[in-house]
Scaffold this active site. Structure first.
Site, PDB file in Angstrom:
ATOM      1  N   CYS A 128      31.216  25.375  71.752  1.00  0.00           N
ATOM      2  CA  CYS A 128      31.878  24.826  72.956  1.00  0.00           C
ATOM      3  C   CYS A 128      32.779  25.875  73.622  1.00  0.00           C
ATOM      4  O   CYS A 128      32.400  26.486  74.623  1.00  0.00           O
ATOM      5  CB  CYS A 128      32.700  23.576  72.619  1.00  0.00           C
ATOM      6  SG  CYS A 128      31.716  22.194  71.997  1.00  0.00           S
ATOM      7  N   ARG A 129      33.964  26.098  73.074  1.00  0.00           N
ATOM      8  CA  ARG A 129      34.960  26.923  73.770  1.00  0.00           C
ATOM      9  C   ARG A 129      34.639  28.412  73.790  1.00  0.00           C
ATOM     10  O   ARG A 129      34.766  29.053  74.841  1.00  0.00           O
ATOM     11  CB  ARG A 129      36.346  26.697  73.147  1.00  0.00           C
ATOM     12  CG  ARG A 129      36.884  25.300  73.374  1.00  0.00           C
ATOM     13  CD  ARG A 129      38.055  25.017  72.458  1.00  0.00           C
ATOM     14  NE  ARG A 129      37.617  24.937  71.060  1.00  0.00           N
ATOM     15  CZ  ARG A 129      38.426  24.806  70.022  1.00  0.00           C
ATOM     16  NH1 ARG A 129      39.734  24.770  70.218  1.00  0.00           N
ATOM     17  NH2 ARG A 129      37.947  24.735  68.792  1.00  0.00           N
ATOM     18  N   SER A 130      34.245  28.967  72.650  1.00  0.00           N
ATOM     19  CA  SER A 130      34.051  30.432  72.662  1.00  0.00           C
ATOM     20  C   SER A 130      32.788  30.872  73.400  1.00  0.00           C
ATOM     21  O   SER A 130      32.848  31.887  74.116  1.00  0.00           O
ATOM     22  CB  SER A 130      34.151  31.035  71.255  1.00  0.00           C
ATOM     23  OG  SER A 130      33.156  30.548  70.396  1.00  0.00           O
ATOM     24  N   ASP A 188      40.151  21.456  71.727  1.00  0.00           N
ATOM     25  CA  ASP A 188      38.773  21.280  71.301  1.00  0.00           C
ATOM     26  C   ASP A 188      38.153  20.095  72.054  1.00  0.00           C
ATOM     27  O   ASP A 188      38.616  18.962  71.904  1.00  0.00           O
ATOM     28  CB  ASP A 188      38.786  21.004  69.792  1.00  0.00           C
ATOM     29  CG  ASP A 188      37.397  20.912  69.217  1.00  0.00           C
ATOM     30  OD1 ASP A 188      36.430  20.858  69.993  1.00  0.00           O
ATOM     31  OD2 ASP A 188      37.293  20.896  67.980  1.00  0.00           O
ATOM     32  N   ASN A 240      31.800  27.688  67.548  1.00  0.00           N
ATOM     33  CA  ASN A 240      31.054  28.630  68.404  1.00  0.00           C
ATOM     34  C   ASN A 240      29.946  27.921  69.194  1.00  0.00           C
ATOM     35  O   ASN A 240      28.894  28.502  69.471  1.00  0.00           O
ATOM     36  CB  ASN A 240      30.490  29.799  67.585  1.00  0.00           C
ATOM     37  CG  ASN A 240      29.966  30.973  68.400  1.00  0.00           C
ATOM     38  OD1 ASN A 240      29.082  31.697  67.961  1.00  0.00           O
ATOM     39  ND2 ASN A 240      30.483  31.184  69.599  1.00  0.00           N
ATOM     40  N   CYS A 289      36.274  30.368  68.356  1.00  0.00           N
ATOM     41  CA  CYS A 289      36.724  28.975  68.215  1.00  0.00           C
ATOM     42  C   CYS A 289      36.274  28.488  66.838  1.00  0.00           C
ATOM     43  O   CYS A 289      35.998  29.305  65.953  1.00  0.00           O
ATOM     44  CB  CYS A 289      36.214  28.102  69.354  1.00  0.00           C
ATOM     45  SG  CYS A 289      34.412  28.006  69.479  1.00  0.00           S
TER      46      CYS A 289
HETATM   47  P1  4NP Z   1      34.216  24.545  69.379  1.00  0.00           P
HETATM   48  O1  4NP Z   1      34.061  22.949  69.236  1.00  0.00           O
HETATM   49  O2  4NP Z   1      35.085  24.987  68.211  1.00  0.00           O
HETATM   50  O3  4NP Z   1      34.897  24.722  70.682  1.00  0.00           O
HETATM   51  O4  4NP Z   1      32.814  25.106  69.312  1.00  0.00           O
HETATM   52  C1  4NP Z   1      33.633  22.309  68.062  1.00  0.00           C
HETATM   53  C2  4NP Z   1      32.294  22.244  67.788  1.00  0.00           C
HETATM   54  C3  4NP Z   1      31.851  21.578  66.651  1.00  0.00           C
HETATM   55  C4  4NP Z   1      32.772  20.997  65.802  1.00  0.00           C
HETATM   56  C5  4NP Z   1      34.132  21.081  66.077  1.00  0.00           C
HETATM   57  C6  4NP Z   1      34.556  21.743  67.212  1.00  0.00           C
HETATM   58  N1  4NP Z   1      32.326  20.295  64.641  1.00  0.00           N
HETATM   59  O5  4NP Z   1      33.176  19.732  63.939  1.00  0.00           O
HETATM   60  O6  4NP Z   1      31.124  20.273  64.380  1.00  0.00           O
END
Ligand code: 4NP
Length: 169
Positions: A22-24, A134, A20, A17
């Site tokens: 939340c989703r992954s 996201d 790294n 993702c």
């Molecule tokens: P992820 O979610 O890609 O599912 O881990 C996010 C985590 C952090 C951010 C964006 C998306 N950020 O902008 O910090």
């Protein structure tokens, strides 16, 4: 090296993702739990990474950890890392959560390995969505929905892998 799965080598799956956190990592936890419940005649190795480096070294977002824990999945020990070109060589499946991740991975990946990069929701037959959204900037309900999507896609991915690798001798 007597066991046939060792001589064949493991199938390696990388979930990707943006951050790294939340989703992954949620996908890694869900897929690991699914593997625990299966009697497979080959090994699968699982990892996750992010296309961006904002959160390198961080644990998963506490909302992701809490949502996973409600389904008896512990992702608290995972730590964020960034995807590297080397990952494109070593993993067999490189699973993108959304189109932005997909295109970032295509840009990173040598031409010969680009076929390994897939959108996770292409494995989720019950969902008419192309992307795992996201949840980072939303509320807790977003994390529950993401988990529902990931559980569905994880099942479809494992069925494909079993179909390809399970029958090999
Ligand atoms: P992820 O979610 O890609 O599912 O881990 C996010 C985590 C952090 C951010 C964006 C998306 N950020 O902008 O910090």
């Amino acid at each position: 090296m007597s066991d046939s799965s060792e001589s064949r080598g493991a199938v390696r799956v990388l979930f990707v993702c943006l951050g790294n956190i939340c989703r992954s990592p949620t996908s890694e936890g869900v897929f690991r739990k699914l593997l625990e419940t299966q009697q497979l005649d080959f090994d699968i190795e699982v990892d996750s990474a992010g296309t961006a480096g904002y959160h390198v070294g961080d644990p998963p977002d506490r909302r992701a950890t809490a949502a996973a824990a409600r389904r008896d999945i512990d992702i608290s020990a995972l730590r964020a890392r960034r995807t590297q070109v080397y990952d494109m060589e070593t993993f067999d499946y490189i699973i993108a959560m959304d189109r932005s991740n997909y295109h970032d991975l295509i840009d990173l990946c040598p031409h010969h390995a680009r076929g390994k990069i897939r959108l996770f929701m292409d494995f989720a037959d019950e969902w008419d969505f192309d992307e795992v959204p996201d949840p980072y900037f939303g509320g807790d309900s977003g994390f529950e929905r993401v988990l529902d999507m990931i559980e569905s896609a994880a099942g479809g991915l494992l069925e494909e892998i079993k179909g390809i690798y399970g029958a090999r001798s």
